[in-house]
Design an enzyme around this catalytic site. Structure first.
Site, PDB file in Angstrom:
ATOM      1  N   ARG A  61     -11.330  16.202   6.569  1.00 36.47           N
ATOM      2  CA  ARG A  61     -12.114  16.611   5.392  1.00 36.47           C
ATOM      3  C   ARG A  61     -13.522  17.024   5.807  1.00 36.47           C
ATOM      4  NH1 ARG A  61     -10.578  11.295   2.810  1.00 36.47           N
ATOM      5  NH2 ARG A  61      -8.480  11.635   2.000  1.00 36.47           N
ATOM      6  N   ASN A  98       0.875  -1.174   0.000  1.00 40.70           N
ATOM      7  CA  ASN A  98       0.000   0.000   0.000  1.00 40.70           C
ATOM      8  C   ASN A  98       0.914   1.225   0.000  1.00 40.70           C
ATOM      9  OD1 ASN A  98      -1.779   2.053   0.523  1.00 40.70           O
ATOM     10  ND2 ASN A  98      -2.739   1.093   2.296  1.00 40.70           N
ATOM     11  N   HIS A 153     -12.522   3.415  -0.627  1.00 42.07           N
ATOM     12  CA  HIS A 153     -12.568   2.429   0.475  1.00 42.07           C
ATOM     13  C   HIS A 153     -13.288   1.156   0.040  1.00 42.07           C
ATOM     14  CE1 HIS A 153     -12.504   5.900   3.661  1.00 42.07           C
ATOM     15  NE2 HIS A 153     -11.278   5.434   3.487  1.00 42.07           N
ATOM     16  N   ARG A 205      -2.479  -2.013  -3.575  1.00 36.68           N
ATOM     17  CA  ARG A 205      -3.672  -1.179  -3.426  1.00 36.68           C
ATOM     18  C   ARG A 205      -3.531  -0.030  -4.419  1.00 36.68           C
ATOM     19  NH1 ARG A 205      -4.961   3.475   0.847  1.00 36.68           N
ATOM     20  NH2 ARG A 205      -7.116   3.803   0.253  1.00 36.68           N
ATOM     21  N   GLU A 244      -8.204  -4.688   5.024  1.00 34.00           N
ATOM     22  CA  GLU A 244      -8.019  -4.422   3.599  1.00 34.00           C
ATOM     23  C   GLU A 244      -6.866  -5.236   3.020  1.00 34.00           C
ATOM     24  OE1 GLU A 244      -8.446  -0.333   4.972  1.00 34.00           O
ATOM     25  OE2 GLU A 244      -9.096   0.165   2.948  1.00 34.00           O
TER      26      GLU A 244
END
Ligand code: ADP
Length: 429
Positions: free
Chosen positions: A257, A22, A196, A107, A400
């Site tokens: 965010r 990743n 995601h 990823r 993940e």
């Protein structure tokens, strides 16, 4: 398009290890998994790449004690980072030159509309990932660097891209399109992609398992609440709606965010506050959300401040939870029938107060949280709703890396059984 052949009788055919990478802009996270039992052989992280204070943390998991080794000092770039990680793995007898390594799974954040499934990386696939840089300027370049670096290290090995957007490509057109001029949108590939996806796919499947059903039998709302946060509505195993859009900025209130705002706020910031486009970008992505509201983006710290009577922290928490509630309500309407609402990622897995507050008052939707069950700390998937509740509320830890390893290995394995050819690329849909 030339398929990448896996040579018959080659070591890769027997190999059952997968390295998951990743790659972020200044970090690389990696895990080496043994796909015989899907266990982790080693995990590691290289952070602050390119700075004087780079750091590598490596934990081998093959022995009894999982002892983390640390390297500090400048690691110049991604190539140096991966080389350092490979040296640490080799020191544990897990070198990347091992014939047991079957593939490297990457990823990749943005796969656009083209990549709806994990895909073996060829030059053509890499070019397409590059073409998507304008819609993922922060993420895809780092992913590409990670891929090129890994290819240089093991050019003989299948490298697989697993896309954050892929799970959301099943969204119906009416959910994916913004209500803006169609020609402008299409010319610039402006639509809702969602992110995601690897987590939403894994967690929605695990939730079905927890309910003792198949994914096809259930409708679930997944709330992935990490530093970045997104919700998805998954009907019979397929994503039908998600809260992130063209970029990860849309939707829930996140660590830094803003999530949903009136787009006219941006014109206002430009015209009235005199901010540049880049400044507005930084404001909304890096200085907003919980951080902008109260100065902290870590939910643990926010809860501590609330316990001390801090009103700004309390308001930030309320705004965060209010947005979550709106999405739970909206997605209940989208799905029609909901079997489970599932919390995951850092906040979702660990913050009982967030789960309690997000579900409070939703009895009419069949949603209730049992305070005792909600207070239990565990790394296992679990129900936190009482037996009598019409809709299950669950906590399912996301994984993940395992999902990327599974998808990578399944793709390489399928190719082997179908005559040693790994399928590459996909047609536009
Ligand atoms: P990322 O989006 O970076 O992958 P994670 O899923 O690891 O993030 O979530 C990180 C966030 O999880 C932290 O910023 C913090 O707000 C929250 N978090 C982690 N542990 C806890 C905890 N014990 N209680 C409440 N919140 C937590």
């Amino acid at each position: 398009m030339t398929p990448t052949p896996l040579k018959e009788g080659s070591a890769a055919v027997q190999a059952r290890r997968v390295l998951v990478l990743n790659s972020g802009s200044s970090s690389v996270k990696y895990q080496l998994l043994d796909m015989n039992d899907r266990s982790r052989l080693a995990i590691g992280l290289v952070e602050r790449i390119g700075e004087e204070t780079s750091r590598l943390l490596h934990t081998p998991l093959t022995g009894g004690d999982a002892e983390t080794r640390e390297r500090t000092g400048r690691i110049a770039d991604h190539a140096a980072a991966l080389k350092a990680a490979a040296e640490e793995l080799a020191a544990d007898g897990l070198g990347l030159d091992s014939p047991e390594l079957a593939a490297i799974g990457h990823r990749v954040v943005h796969g656009g509309l083209r990549f709806t499934r994990p895909t073996v990386i060829t030059d053509e696939v890499l070019t397409e990932i590059e073409r998507l840089v304008p819609v993922a300027p922060l993420h895809n370049p780092a992913n590409i660097t990670g891929i090129r670096t890994a290819q240089a290290l093991r050019p003989d090995l299948p490298q697989v891209a697993v896309f954050d957007t892929a799970f959301h490509t099943t969204m119906p057109e009416y959910a994916a399109r913004y209500a803006i001029d169609v020609e402008t949108a299409d010319a610039h590939r402006i639509r809702r992609y969602g992110f995601h996806g690897t987590s939403h796919a894994y967690v929605s499947r695990k939730a079905a398992e927890l309910l003792g059903r198949t994914p096809e039998e259930v409708n679930v709302i997944v709330l992935h609440l990490g530093n970045g946060a997104s919700a998805s509505a998954v009907a019979a195993g397929r994503c039908v709606e998600t809260s992130m859009g063209l970029t990860p900025l849309e939707g829930l209130v996140m660590g830094t965010r803003s999530g949903d705002i009136d787009p006219a706020v941006t014109f206002h910031l430009k015209r009235v506050a005199g901010m540049s486009t880049d400044e507005i970008d930084v404001l909304l992505n890096k200085k907003s959300g919980l951080l902008g509201l109260c100065g902290d983006n870590d939910m643990r710290e926010i809860r501590r401040r609330i316990d001390e009577g801090d009103e700004r922290a309390a308001l930030a928490f309320d705004i965060y939870v209010h947005r979550l509630k709106k999405y739970i309500g909206a997605y209940s309407a989208v799905l029609g029938r909901v079997d489970a609402v599932v919390f995951t990622a850092g906040v979702g897995e660990n913050s009982a107060p967030v789960r309690e507050a997000a579900i409070a008052g939703l009895e009419e939707l069949g949603l209730v949280v049992d305070a005792g069950l909600n207070a239990v700390r565990s790394g296992e998937p679990r129900l936190i709703s009482p037996n009598y509740a019409r809709v299950a509320v669950a906590v399912v830890p996301t994984d993940e890396e395992l999902e990327i390893a599974d998808q990578t290995f399944a793709l390489v394995g399928r190719a082997e059984s179908a005559g040693q050819e790994v399928p590459v690329g996909q047609v536009d849909n």
